[in-house]
Design an enzyme around this catalytic site. Structure first.
Site, PDB file in Angstrom:
ATOM      1  N   HIS A  84       8.794 -61.162  -1.981  1.00  0.00           N
ATOM      2  CA  HIS A  84       8.743 -61.912  -3.255  1.00  0.00           C
ATOM      3  C   HIS A  84       7.481 -62.584  -3.584  1.00  0.00           C
ATOM      4  O   HIS A  84       7.049 -63.013  -4.463  1.00  0.00           O
ATOM      5  CB  HIS A  84      10.053 -62.964  -3.223  1.00  0.00           C
ATOM      6  CG  HIS A  84       9.714 -64.226  -2.349  1.00  0.00           C
ATOM      7  ND1 HIS A  84      10.520 -64.367  -1.159  1.00  0.00           N
ATOM      8  CD2 HIS A  84       9.209 -65.440  -2.639  1.00  0.00           C
ATOM      9  CE1 HIS A  84       9.938 -65.718  -0.739  1.00  0.00           C
ATOM     10  NE2 HIS A  84       8.997 -66.153  -1.630  1.00  0.00           N
ATOM     11  N   ASP A 219      12.702 -59.390   3.225  1.00  0.00           N
ATOM     12  CA  ASP A 219      11.815 -59.957   2.590  1.00  0.00           C
ATOM     13  C   ASP A 219      10.169 -60.022   3.064  1.00  0.00           C
ATOM     14  O   ASP A 219       9.874 -60.965   3.544  1.00  0.00           O
ATOM     15  CB  ASP A 219      12.121 -61.540   2.085  1.00  0.00           C
ATOM     16  CG  ASP A 219      11.505 -62.137   0.949  1.00  0.00           C
ATOM     17  OD1 ASP A 219      10.521 -61.480   0.469  1.00  0.00           O
ATOM     18  OD2 ASP A 219      11.920 -63.047   0.419  1.00  0.00           O
ATOM     19  N   SER A 648       7.224 -69.996   2.055  1.00  0.00           N
ATOM     20  CA  SER A 648       7.544 -68.420   1.998  1.00  0.00           C
ATOM     21  C   SER A 648       6.373 -67.600   2.305  1.00  0.00           C
ATOM     22  O   SER A 648       5.162 -67.735   2.060  1.00  0.00           O
ATOM     23  CB  SER A 648       7.438 -68.046   0.260  1.00  0.00           C
ATOM     24  OG  SER A 648       8.732 -68.536  -0.150  1.00  0.00           O
TER      25      SER A 648
END
Length: 713
Positions: A84, A219, A648
């Site tokens: 992402h 991810d 992240s």
């Protein structure tokens, strides 16, 4: 009763997580509590984590494109971050004919890696506390003179430091302005896409599984840093060579066990752990619900179209994910704050502090009064800013409003106009005027119905009916230059922007008469007159008092070790691999496996489809070296590390400093940890390195990338 509860809580924390994690922690890497980390199981030293005299782990951790974190995992500058985090770049290389989002991308060699203009990675070279220099001669100053003096002192400090041409210095405020730290930064500008799994792996579970556990999302995406022939930062060039790092992370495929020590290294974005109870209450009961309501309408409208039209899905994929991310986070945050009894916990803490230091009681009383005065203006701020952000046509009008103001004030030169045109071009590339007319119509109805009358333009009641709005706003959109559906200077802005800008005076006159512009300006003028000045003035007073309250907390609570709130600077958080029991009779294991992917598999589904090759690998049990003691491939795991947005892509490391996972999310029941860390519920979620390597090796047939890495077995 309070004393007994505190004793029981302390006993629980000490037994299960270590007393240090009662409050979580995002620690500046130059100020680590090495003893505490080693007591929890760390085998390396603090100098191995951050060292300016020799290579250390900090030399393998970078801020990716100004928002996420990434880490170097090979001696050839191979970079790992979240799917992402690289989503915008993957989307930029995608077309309907060559859909990298759906199909994935894997370079076969360095020559086929894809450049990404504008993407940067930042290394932190050094960190120094500079509080004395920055607060020099500020003791007697109040706002706005205080901010001006601090800004001047920062410039004096930065100008006094010697740096290389490719380096910069950023001075950051900590503890609400009670301390300041300087960061020396090196920025690399040639970053190329190396590999990304299809979104059916990299985004598996999509919005349904976002922020929740158990999770089965691969991810991750891979990039590579390139440098000039001297290994220094350089703009993109075909002559650049792979960057040789000072340090890169060994990748571990050892099995994990509950209570294993782990730490996460990265750039957490923003937390507010030290707010008073009244602020938390307002967030929980007013601000977050307003934001959620706006995004709920926008997302539902976009989703209806994206599910039935591939071109729209590709065009809006990145934006939808961005809007949905914090929409769901705020929902979890509200629930978590309620469940963890955060407001009462804050009240109890304030009472404890006030008993030790009576001055704190006066500070809290003042804060309560200020937040009560600000409440109606803060609520309007939340609705207005979210409506303008999520109604893209209004966002465009806002951009033009700022542009026209700059032009008329003589602040817009050719370079500024070129930058503005470039921004518009990027905006229109992923914009559907017809679709956004529906979004705007629905959001205007929400705004008209939810906003107090004193904050609405005269006659705005006509927008209360959503069905009527859809017809009315579509008609406005059709006749708008801003939407790109009507021309100016013989061209539409979304077709030939240079021609549309060929006569600036005519463009500005046309924009001022544009129906979208006039609608937006009626909202903006009312907001700027009736809400923004009051909101801002009160916030300035709140900020000054929060600084005082922060200093009072630190000077009064001698038993608590304080860390500064996250502000996108480099931090270390540590904890243990651990499952959770967030609800009555609900217990989560710390690890998920590939079997769980197959259990969730829904053929052809937007969120839960699975590539045939992955199914075949699973059916054949062709797992290579990547299975664990269960005989299956581990996919994700949770731990008690205190993380937030910006983390992240952060590396999750084991006791020896080996990469064991890639941080990408938090457990929904603990998303309130930005405001109130609770060790019972707060869990960060990571992709297991075994799954990452399994996908690269077995699924993508990209063993050449595995061969670059140092694998720890």
């Amino acid at each position: 009763m309070i004393k007994r509860n505190i004793f029981i809580a302390a006993a629980f924390f000490s037994f299960s997580l270590g007393i240090a994690q009662q409050y979580g922690g995002m620690w500046i890497p130059t100020e680590l509590n090495e003893k505490e980390m080693k007591d929890l199981g760390m085998k390396i030293s603090a100098k191995d984590i951050f060292n300016t005299q020799k290579p250390s782990i900090k030399d393998a951790v970078v801020q990716f494109n100004g928002g996420c974190t990434a880490e170097i995992i090979s001696p050839k500058g191979l970079l790992l971050t979240n799917h992402h985090c690289g989503y915008g770049q993957i989307q930029a290389h995608s077309t309907v004919q060559n859909d990298l989002l759906s199909n994935g991308f894997w370079a076969k060699n360095m020559g086929t890696e894809l450049p990404n203009p504008g993407v940067t990675v930042d290394f932190i070279v050094d960190i120094k506390e500079v509080t004395t220099q920055i607060l020099e001669n500020t003791d007697k100053l109040q706002e706005p003179e205080l901010s001006k003096k601090i800004a001047n002192n920062i410039e004096i400090y930065k100008n006094s430091q010697k740096t290389e041409p490719y380096q910069s210095i950023s001075v950051k405020s900590m503890y609400y302005g009670n301390k300041f730290y300087a960061y020396v930064i090196e920025t690399y500008k040639d970053v190329r896409l190396v590999g990304a799994p299809p979104q059916s792996i990299g985004k598996f579970g999509s919005d349904t599984d976002n922020w929740v556990w158990p999770r089965h999302t691969g991810d991750f995406s891979m990039f590579r840093i390139y440098a000039d022939k001297n290994n220094k930062p350089a703009e993109y060039s075909k002559d650049n060579i792979p960057y040789t790092p000072k340090h890169y992370l060994p990748v571990s495929i050892k099995d994990k066990a509950e209570n294993d020590f782990t730490f996460v290294y990265g750039f957490p974005g923003r937390t507010t752990e030290y707010l008073p109870a009244i602020a938390v209450e307002k967030i929980m009961t007013e601000i977050d619900p307003a934001r959620i309501a706006v995004r709920d309408v926008a997302l539902k409208t976009l989703d209806e179209k994206m599910r039935t039209d591939d071109a729209t899905r590709i065009k809006y994929a990145s934006k939808f994910a961005s809007v949905a991310n914090y929409w769901k986070k705020w929902i979890g945050e509200v629930e978590g704050l309620k469940k963890s009894n955060a407001v009462q916990k804050k009240v109890n803490y304030e009472n404890t502090l006030s008993a030790k230091n009576p001055e704190i009681k006066n500070t809290i009383t003042e804060l309560n009064n200020l937040y009560a005065q600000q409440a109606p203006f803060a609520l309007n701020n939340a609705y207005y800013s979210e409506v303008v952000r999520n109604a893209e046509t209004l966002s465009l009008a806002n951009l033009f409003s700022n542009y026209i103001t700059a032009v008329e004030a003589g602040r817009m030169d050719e370079k500024g106009t070129a930058a503005f045109k470039s921004r518009l071009t990027s905006f229109y590339k992923d914009y559907s005027a017809e679709l956004d007319a529906k979004v705007t119509a629905k959001l205007l109805a929400l705004y008209a119905n939810k906003t107090a009358p004193q904050f609405l333009p005269v006659g705005f009641d006509k927008y209360k009916n959503e069905a009527q709005n859809i017809t009315a706003i579509e008609e406005i959109s059709k006749n708008s230059v801003i939407s790109g559906r009507s021309a100016v200077n013989g061209a539409s802005l979304n077709v030939d922007i240079d021609k549309a800008f060929s006569n600036q005076d005519k463009l500005i006159k046309t924009i001022k008469k544009d129906p979208v512009y006039q609608l937006f300006m009626s909202m903006k003028d009312t907001y700027m007159k009736n809400a923004d000045p009051q909101f801002t003035s009160l916030q300035t007073k709140i900020d000054a008092l929060q600084k005082k309250y922060m200093a009072q907390q630190m000077s009064t609570d001698k038993d608590r070790k304080f860390f500064p709130d996250a502000n996108s600077t480099l931090r270390v958080t540590y904890g243990k691999v651990k499952g959770s029991s967030p609800k009555d009779a609900v217990t989560y294991d710390y690890q998920t496996h590939l079997a769980g992917v197959m259990e969730k598999y829904v053929p052809g589904d937007y969120e839960f489809d699975v590539p045939k090759k992955l199914i075949d690998l699973y059916d054949k049990k062709d797992f290579g070296n990547y299975k664990d003691k269960t005989g299956d491939v581990p996919v994700g795991f949770t731990a008690t590390n205190h993380t937030t947005g910006g983390n992240s892509g952060s590396p999750a490391l084991d006791a020896q400093g080996n990469l064991v996972g890639l941080n990408f999310d938090r457990q929904w029941e603990g998303t309130m940890s930005d405001i109130n860390y609770d060790p019972r519920f707060s869990r960060n979620i990571m992709v297991d390195t075994k799954y990452i390597l399994f996908i690269i090796d077995k699924f993508a047939d990209s063993k050449w990338l595995i061969d670059e890495m140092k694998i720890v077995k």
